[in-house]
Design a protein around this motif. Structure first.
Motif, PDB file in Angstrom:
ATOM      1  N   PHE A  39     -21.274 -74.112  82.363  1.00 17.86           N
ATOM      2  CA  PHE A  39     -22.137 -72.834  82.769  1.00 17.86           C
ATOM      3  C   PHE A  39     -21.104 -71.840  83.699  1.00 17.86           C
ATOM      4  CE2 PHE A  39     -24.644 -70.595  85.552  1.00 17.86           C
ATOM      5  CZ  PHE A  39     -25.680 -69.621  84.699  1.00 17.86           C
ATOM      6  N   GLY A  40     -21.127 -70.482  83.110  1.00 18.05           N
ATOM      7  CA  GLY A  40     -20.462 -69.430  84.203  1.00 18.05           C
ATOM      8  C   GLY A  40     -21.134 -68.035  83.406  1.00 18.05           C
ATOM      9  N   GLY A  41     -20.733 -67.228  84.262  1.00 19.45           N
ATOM     10  CA  GLY A  41     -20.643 -65.938  83.736  1.00 19.45           C
ATOM     11  C   GLY A  41     -19.873 -65.101  82.868  1.00 19.45           C
ATOM     12  N   SER A  42     -19.020 -65.916  82.379  1.00 15.85           N
ATOM     13  CA  SER A  42     -18.055 -65.533  81.345  1.00 15.85           C
ATOM     14  C   SER A  42     -18.294 -65.623  79.899  1.00 15.85           C
ATOM     15  CB  SER A  42     -16.589 -65.908  81.689  1.00 15.85           C
ATOM     16  OG  SER A  42     -15.812 -66.167  80.475  1.00 15.85           O
ATOM     17  N   SER A  43     -17.982 -64.762  78.852  1.00 18.07           N
ATOM     18  CA  SER A  43     -18.092 -65.149  77.457  1.00 18.07           C
ATOM     19  C   SER A  43     -17.466 -66.374  77.183  1.00 18.07           C
ATOM     20  CB  SER A  43     -17.565 -63.899  76.858  1.00 18.07           C
ATOM     21  OG  SER A  43     -18.286 -62.679  77.061  1.00 18.07           O
ATOM     22  N   GLN A  44     -16.620 -66.848  77.735  1.00 20.97           N
ATOM     23  CA  GLN A  44     -15.836 -68.212  77.429  1.00 20.97           C
ATOM     24  C   GLN A  44     -16.898 -69.160  77.883  1.00 20.97           C
ATOM     25  OE1 GLN A  44     -13.414 -67.983  75.467  1.00 20.97           O
ATOM     26  NE2 GLN A  44     -13.684 -65.610  75.314  1.00 20.97           N
ATOM     27  N   ALA A  45     -17.864 -68.971  78.804  1.00 23.66           N
ATOM     28  CA  ALA A  45     -18.527 -70.011  79.449  1.00 23.66           C
ATOM     29  C   ALA A  45     -20.155 -70.097  78.504  1.00 23.66           C
ATOM     30  CB  ALA A  45     -18.936 -69.884  80.734  1.00 23.66           C
ATOM     31  N   GLU A  46     -20.864 -71.202  78.763  1.00 20.18           N
ATOM     32  CA  GLU A  46     -22.289 -71.051  78.397  1.00 20.18           C
ATOM     33  C   GLU A  46     -23.101 -70.391  79.546  1.00 20.18           C
ATOM     34  OE1 GLU A  46     -23.367 -71.804  75.852  1.00 20.18           O
ATOM     35  OE2 GLU A  46     -22.131 -73.327  74.766  1.00 20.18           O
ATOM     36  N   MET A  47     -23.950 -69.376  79.094  1.00 16.18           N
ATOM     37  CA  MET A  47     -24.818 -68.793  79.891  1.00 16.18           C
ATOM     38  C   MET A  47     -26.344 -68.940  79.452  1.00 16.18           C
ATOM     39  SD  MET A  47     -22.613 -65.171  79.987  1.00 16.18           S
ATOM     40  CE  MET A  47     -21.901 -65.120  78.619  1.00 16.18           C
ATOM     41  N   CYS A  48     -27.053 -68.970  80.456  1.00 16.13           N
ATOM     42  CA  CYS A  48     -28.663 -68.890  80.485  1.00 16.13           C
ATOM     43  C   CYS A  48     -29.083 -68.090  81.307  1.00 16.13           C
ATOM     44  CB  CYS A  48     -28.945 -70.255  80.329  1.00 16.13           C
ATOM     45  SG  CYS A  48     -30.775 -70.316  80.219  1.00 16.13           S
ATOM     46  N   PHE A  49     -29.132 -66.572  81.030  1.00 13.49           N
ATOM     47  CA  PHE A  49     -29.783 -65.923  82.097  1.00 13.49           C
ATOM     48  C   PHE A  49     -31.066 -64.999  81.411  1.00 13.49           C
ATOM     49  CE2 PHE A  49     -25.259 -65.562  82.820  1.00 13.49           C
ATOM     50  CZ  PHE A  49     -25.263 -66.075  84.153  1.00 13.49           C
ATOM     51  N   VAL A  50     -32.022 -64.791  82.373  1.00 14.10           N
ATOM     52  CA  VAL A  50     -33.312 -64.219  81.712  1.00 14.10           C
ATOM     53  C   VAL A  50     -33.673 -63.164  82.674  1.00 14.10           C
ATOM     54  CG1 VAL A  50     -35.872 -64.707  81.329  1.00 14.10           C
ATOM     55  CG2 VAL A  50     -34.219 -66.218  80.736  1.00 14.10           C
ATOM     56  N   GLY A  51     -33.974 -62.219  82.124  1.00 12.55           N
ATOM     57  CA  GLY A  51     -34.464 -61.026  82.924  1.00 12.55           C
ATOM     58  C   GLY A  51     -35.983 -60.739  82.632  1.00 12.55           C
ATOM     59  N   LEU A  52     -36.826 -60.704  83.516  1.00 13.07           N
ATOM     60  CA  LEU A  52     -38.311 -60.534  83.475  1.00 13.07           C
ATOM     61  C   LEU A  52     -38.850 -59.463  84.288  1.00 13.07           C
ATOM     62  CD1 LEU A  52     -39.511 -64.402  83.515  1.00 13.07           C
ATOM     63  CD2 LEU A  52     -39.017 -62.765  81.573  1.00 13.07           C
ATOM     64  N   TYR A  53     -39.814 -58.754  83.762  1.00 11.42           N
ATOM     65  CA  TYR A  53     -40.419 -57.570  84.654  1.00 11.42           C
ATOM     66  C   TYR A  53     -41.807 -57.937  84.618  1.00 11.42           C
ATOM     67  CZ  TYR A  53     -35.998 -55.121  83.800  1.00 11.42           C
ATOM     68  OH  TYR A  53     -34.752 -54.823  83.495  1.00 11.42           O
ATOM     69  N   ARG A  54     -42.327 -57.663  85.912  1.00  7.00           N
ATOM     70  CA  ARG A  54     -43.796 -58.068  86.080  1.00  7.00           C
ATOM     71  C   ARG A  54     -44.510 -56.910  86.819  1.00  7.00           C
ATOM     72  NH1 ARG A  54     -48.116 -58.438  88.356  1.00  7.00           N
ATOM     73  NH2 ARG A  54     -49.633 -60.190  87.630  1.00  7.00           N
ATOM     74  N   TYR A  55     -45.615 -56.529  86.305  1.00  9.94           N
ATOM     75  CA  TYR A  55     -46.188 -55.212  86.928  1.00  9.94           C
ATOM     76  C   TYR A  55     -47.661 -55.475  86.675  1.00  9.94           C
ATOM     77  CZ  TYR A  55     -47.518 -50.540  87.651  1.00  9.94           C
ATOM     78  OH  TYR A  55     -48.028 -49.384  88.663  1.00  9.94           O
ATOM     79  N   PRO A  56     -48.448 -55.075  87.892  1.00  6.11           N
ATOM     80  CA  PRO A  56     -47.961 -54.306  89.155  1.00  6.11           C
ATOM     81  C   PRO A  56     -47.702 -55.636  89.923  1.00  6.11           C
ATOM     82  CG  PRO A  56     -50.381 -54.571  88.859  1.00  6.11           C
ATOM     83  CD  PRO A  56     -49.865 -55.247  87.623  1.00  6.11           C
ATOM     84  N   LYS A  57     -47.004 -55.134  91.227  1.00  6.84           N
ATOM     85  CA  LYS A  57     -46.760 -56.245  92.142  1.00  6.84           C
ATOM     86  C   LYS A  57     -48.085 -56.962  92.568  1.00  6.84           C
ATOM     87  CE  LYS A  57     -44.905 -56.285  96.746  1.00  6.84           C
ATOM     88  NZ  LYS A  57     -44.558 -55.599  97.952  1.00  6.84           N
ATOM     89  N   LEU A  58     -47.715 -58.151  92.995  1.00  6.44           N
ATOM     90  CA  LEU A  58     -48.895 -58.831  93.551  1.00  6.44           C
ATOM     91  C   LEU A  58     -48.809 -58.960  95.183  1.00  6.44           C
ATOM     92  CD1 LEU A  58     -49.158 -61.709  90.970  1.00  6.44           C
ATOM     93  CD2 LEU A  58     -50.597 -59.812  91.271  1.00  6.44           C
TER      94      LEU A  58
END
Length: 77
Positions: free
Chosen positions: A53-72
């Motif tokens: 795992f790592g942040g390079s294209s030569q490594a495996e990446m599993c990142f998720v970006g989520l947005y939640r609205y409105p703030k709780l």
């Protein structure tokens, strides 16, 4: 078809490196202040090399970006 255990799958499809897009959920999914979102990735390594795992294209990446609205304002304990 959703499982009977109260879970909802938000996204489940193969990843293509050249097609990194945002997926808008329709219909929208209600997420409560104490709900949990679990991320799981499955990898296929067709080489004989160990890939970690790592942040390079030569490594495996599993990142998720989520947005939640409105703030709780509530907190879970």
């Amino acid at each position: 078809m959703q499982p009977d255990d109260g879970t909802t799958t938000l996204h489940d499809s193969p990843f293509a490196f050249g097609e990194q897009v945002n997926y808008f959920l329709a219909p929208r999914v209600a997420v409560g202040g104490c709900d949990t979102i679990h991320v799981e990735c499955t990898y296929t390594n067709p080489t004989s090399q160990t890939i970690t795992f790592g942040g390079s294209s030569q490594a495996e990446m599993c990142f998720v970006g989520l947005y939640r609205y409105p703030k709780l304002s509530q907190s879970c304990q």
